[in-house]
Structure formats: C-alpha cells, structure tokens
Write an enzyme that holds these catalytic residues in place. Structure first.
Site, PDB file in Angstrom:
ATOM      1  N   CYS A  31       0.856  -1.192   0.000  1.00  0.00           N
ATOM      2  CA  CYS A  31       0.000   0.000   0.000  1.00  0.00           C
ATOM      3  C   CYS A  31       0.885   1.232   0.000  1.00  0.00           C
ATOM      4  O   CYS A  31       1.752   1.377   0.876  1.00  0.00           O
ATOM      5  CB  CYS A  31      -0.915   0.000   1.233  1.00  0.00           C
ATOM      6  SG  CYS A  31      -1.811   1.558   1.468  1.00  0.00           S
ATOM      7  N   CYS A  34       0.943   3.305   3.370  1.00  0.00           N
ATOM      8  CA  CYS A  34       1.425   2.721   4.623  1.00  0.00           C
ATOM      9  C   CYS A  34       2.897   3.071   4.840  1.00  0.00           C
ATOM     10  O   CYS A  34       3.679   3.126   3.879  1.00  0.00           O
ATOM     11  CB  CYS A  34       1.282   1.203   4.599  1.00  0.00           C
ATOM     12  SG  CYS A  34      -0.412   0.619   4.874  1.00  0.00           S
ATOM     13  N   HIS A  89      -3.548   0.828   8.353  1.00  0.00           N
ATOM     14  CA  HIS A  89      -4.158   0.470   7.073  1.00  0.00           C
ATOM     15  C   HIS A  89      -5.611   0.027   7.198  1.00  0.00           C
ATOM     16  O   HIS A  89      -6.390   0.163   6.244  1.00  0.00           O
ATOM     17  CB  HIS A  89      -3.335  -0.653   6.433  1.00  0.00           C
ATOM     18  CG  HIS A  89      -3.803  -1.055   5.062  1.00  0.00           C
ATOM     19  ND1 HIS A  89      -3.567  -0.277   3.947  1.00  0.00           N
ATOM     20  CD2 HIS A  89      -4.502  -2.145   4.626  1.00  0.00           C
ATOM     21  CE1 HIS A  89      -4.090  -0.881   2.876  1.00  0.00           C
ATOM     22  NE2 HIS A  89      -4.665  -2.011   3.264  1.00  0.00           N
ATOM     23  N   ASN A 129     -14.480   9.064  -0.336  1.00  0.00           N
ATOM     24  CA  ASN A 129     -15.174   7.924  -0.923  1.00  0.00           C
ATOM     25  C   ASN A 129     -14.799   6.699  -0.092  1.00  0.00           C
ATOM     26  O   ASN A 129     -13.619   6.434   0.115  1.00  0.00           O
ATOM     27  CB  ASN A 129     -14.749   7.700  -2.376  1.00  0.00           C
ATOM     28  CG  ASN A 129     -15.114   8.866  -3.262  1.00  0.00           C
ATOM     29  OD1 ASN A 129     -16.163   9.463  -3.105  1.00  0.00           O
ATOM     30  ND2 ASN A 129     -14.244   9.206  -4.194  1.00  0.00           N
ATOM     31  N   HIS A 140      -6.987   1.832   2.421  1.00  0.00           N
ATOM     32  CA  HIS A 140      -6.338   2.618   3.471  1.00  0.00           C
ATOM     33  C   HIS A 140      -7.190   3.856   3.772  1.00  0.00           C
ATOM     34  O   HIS A 140      -7.634   4.538   2.849  1.00  0.00           O
ATOM     35  CB  HIS A 140      -4.937   3.041   3.023  1.00  0.00           C
ATOM     36  CG  HIS A 140      -4.075   3.560   4.144  1.00  0.00           C
ATOM     37  ND1 HIS A 140      -2.997   2.861   4.637  1.00  0.00           N
ATOM     38  CD2 HIS A 140      -4.152   4.688   4.885  1.00  0.00           C
ATOM     39  CE1 HIS A 140      -2.432   3.546   5.623  1.00  0.00           C
ATOM     40  NE2 HIS A 140      -3.133   4.664   5.793  1.00  0.00           N
ATOM     41  N   HIS A 142      -8.622   7.210   3.951  1.00  0.00           N
ATOM     42  CA  HIS A 142      -8.200   8.475   3.366  1.00  0.00           C
ATOM     43  C   HIS A 142      -9.387   9.197   2.742  1.00  0.00           C
ATOM     44  O   HIS A 142     -10.419   8.604   2.436  1.00  0.00           O
ATOM     45  CB  HIS A 142      -7.130   8.255   2.292  1.00  0.00           C
ATOM     46  CG  HIS A 142      -7.650   7.623   1.029  1.00  0.00           C
ATOM     47  ND1 HIS A 142      -7.952   6.289   0.933  1.00  0.00           N
ATOM     48  CD2 HIS A 142      -7.936   8.159  -0.194  1.00  0.00           C
ATOM     49  CE1 HIS A 142      -8.389   6.008  -0.293  1.00  0.00           C
ATOM     50  NE2 HIS A 142      -8.400   7.134  -0.987  1.00  0.00           N
ATOM     51  N   GLN A 144     -10.032  13.015   0.137  1.00  0.00           N
ATOM     52  CA  GLN A 144      -9.348  13.787  -0.903  1.00  0.00           C
ATOM     53  C   GLN A 144      -9.790  15.246  -0.849  1.00  0.00           C
ATOM     54  O   GLN A 144     -10.810  15.580  -0.238  1.00  0.00           O
ATOM     55  CB  GLN A 144      -9.656  13.205  -2.287  1.00  0.00           C
ATOM     56  CG  GLN A 144      -9.169  11.765  -2.468  1.00  0.00           C
ATOM     57  CD  GLN A 144      -9.420  11.247  -3.865  1.00  0.00           C
ATOM     58  OE1 GLN A 144      -8.835  11.738  -4.845  1.00  0.00           O
ATOM     59  NE2 GLN A 144     -10.286  10.250  -3.991  1.00  0.00           N
TER      60      GLN A 144
END
Length: 323
Positions: A31, A34, A89, A129, A140, A142, A144
């Site tokens: 990933c 990570c 993660h 999303n 992972h 997150h 945006q």
C-alpha cells in the site's frame, strides 16, 4: 489527455482525464499510504499527499486541438490531494479517537487555506469515498481534496438558491432549514453544541444524513477551536452511526459544502456536509438509474421519517459501544 470540455446543454465543465486509465493496479500486499512504502513518512497521524494521478494539475498540458465555435475546451487546471486519516491500514474514521479526528479537521483547515491562495481556484471540495460499493480500490483510510478552476454545477445551483432566499427573505436558507428540522424533530439524528446531524426532508438516499453548522458560517476555517472539536465529534459520530446500522463498515460518499473561493461575497451560503450512502438495506444497493442519471429526478424508495428512527437507534448503539 487532461483537459476541460464544456457541455453547452448543462452549461457545465467536464474533466477529461484519460491518463488516469493508466493507473497501475496495486499489489495486494503493498500500500503506498502505509509507512515503509517510500511514499509517506515512517510515522504519521494525519498526512497530506499529492495525488500521483491527478484529474487536475496546476501545470496542465494544453488541450488537444479539438475545439470548435460550439465545442469549447480549457486547460484542466486545479489541485488534487489525498488526505490520509491514519498510518493504520485497516482502521476506519469512526474507530479513530476524538483527539485524532480533531487533528484531521485541523489538516482539512490547513489544506483549504493553502489551496484557496491560488486565485485560479474557484471551489475547494473536501470529500471521502468509502467502500467498494462506491468504487474505492484503496482501502487505506483516506479522503481527498479537489481545487477546481470553476464552480461545479451542483454548487452553482446551491449558491444561486441560497442567494435568492437571502435576497427575498433577508435570512439564510440553511438556517431556516435547520430551524424547520429542529421544530419538526422527526428527522434529527443527534446534535452537539455547534452541529446538528439530520436526515433531510428531501433526502435522495435512504440514509443520506447531513451535518450542518448551527452558526451561520461559510468555511471550515471560520470555526473556532471549540467548533472544530465539535465538528470532529459530529463527523466521527455520523460515520459511526452508519456503521452501526447493519454491523459493517457502511460505504458512503462524504462531501463538504463550503462557499466558493476567489469568487466574491459568499455570505449567503452555509457550511454543511452531505453523506451519500448507496445502501438502501443491509444487502441491497440503491442504484442511480435512468431517472436519477438522465433527468436528475431522484427517487428515494424509503420514508425519511422512518429511516431517521433507524439512524437514531444506530447512533445510540455507537455511543454505547464507545463507553
């Protein structure tokens, strides 16, 4: 190819980003977000990461030579950032501590301030999303941030409505919506000192909750320290409420609606966050079909007042599990 193309029928810009088709498929045991990947620090709590395959760039290529008098193009100017919620993660937003989510809110504020300094940017969208049901391929945790060189059509319509309401009544449209929701008290899920979370009267999605500021402010950076803490609590509990509906991480799209930037007075607008969860039951997805997609005529197959009861029960469960 990376350019904007104008749709003369809807008066809206479309991002053409065919270069994103060449994004590599990530190995299952690796990933980029990570620690140890070489892409991010070895230790971090929250972190901003410039998107490796951005839809928009601050140094975009010239558009292809395809424009005509009718078909307009423009450089795909903008900014695309990834906001990492944690180095862990597998953790999810509602599993993060309150103090951790407060750091996330502060990073959102920091990046919003940085992006809006570019005067070519007209709108900054902070979003997340989550889940395979909305097309997420990177689990992972997150979100945006997109900085657009134009005001997207939905926001343009929202701004026009809020401005019209203020001109006609002298009051904020969203303040009036919140007042009405509190008076009805059928669709309110929970609230704290500074934010209210409710299932709107017009909800397009069965569980499409909204987080709104009780004070009339336009931007996340308008909030003081106490309000930022309560925003962190509201967002965390909202996501946790969805997770407790059916006992699994609920897929959703979370979009933060703020005033436009570098675009004049936005005093008529009101800060809020919209959740778009695609599930209509534990094992059924609410697809946007012809009516929603082709006509923008949405149909919610459930009753908001009934779903609000489920959401209040899920919120109570999330809070009880926290203790």
């Amino acid at each position: 190819m990376a350019e904007l193309r104008f749709n003369p029928m809807t008066q809206d810009w479309v991002m053409i980003a065919s270069h994103r088709q060449n994004r590599p498929q990530m190995p299952k045991d690796w990933c980029p977000f990570c620690p140890g990947s070489g892409k991010v620090p070895d230790e971090f709590e929250v972190f901003e990461y410039d998107n490796d395959f951005p839809s928009m760039m601050q140094n975009p290529p010239a558009p292809d030579d395809v424009a005509t008098d009718l078909f307009k193009t423009a450089p795909c100017y903008g900014k695309c950032e990834v906001i990492l919620y944690s180095s862990n993660h597998t953790i999810t937003l509602p599993e993060l501590s309150q103090a951790h989510v407060e750091k996330l809110v502060n990073l959102w504020c920091e990046r919003f301030e940085a992006i809006k300094k570019d005067e070519k940017i007209k709108y900054v969208l902070i979003f997340e999303n989550r889940g395979e049901a909305v097309g997420v391929t990177m689990p992972h945790p997150h979100g945006q941030i997109y900085g657009y060189s134009f005001i997207p059509k939905k926001l343009e319509l929202e701004f026009a409505s809020s401005k019209k309401h203020m001109e006609e009544t002298g009051k904020c449209l969203f303040c009036d919506i919140i007042s009405e929701e509190k008076k009805e008290d059928k669709r309110v899920i929970f609230e704290n000192d500074d934010f209210i979370v409710f299932l709107p009267f017009w909800s397009e999605y069965p569980y499409g909750i909204m987080v709104a500021s009780k004070s009339h402010k336009q931007y996340i950076t308008d909030f003081n320290e106490s309000e930022r803490k309560n925003l962190a609590a509201a967002v965390r509990e909202a996501a946790g409420t969805l997770d407790c509906l059916f006992g699994f991480p609920f897929p959703y799209m979370m979009c933060m609606h703020q005033g436009a930037v570098n675009s004049g007075d936005m005093g008529h607008h009101h800060f809020h966050i919209e959740f778009f969860p695609p599930m209509r039951s534990k094992d059924k997805i609410k697809f946007n079909a012809s009516s929603e997609t082709g006509a923008w005529a949405h149909c919610n197959p459930t009753c908001p007042e009934e779903k609000a009861v489920e959401l209040r029960e899920a919120h109570a469960k999330y809070i009880s599990e926290e203790k």
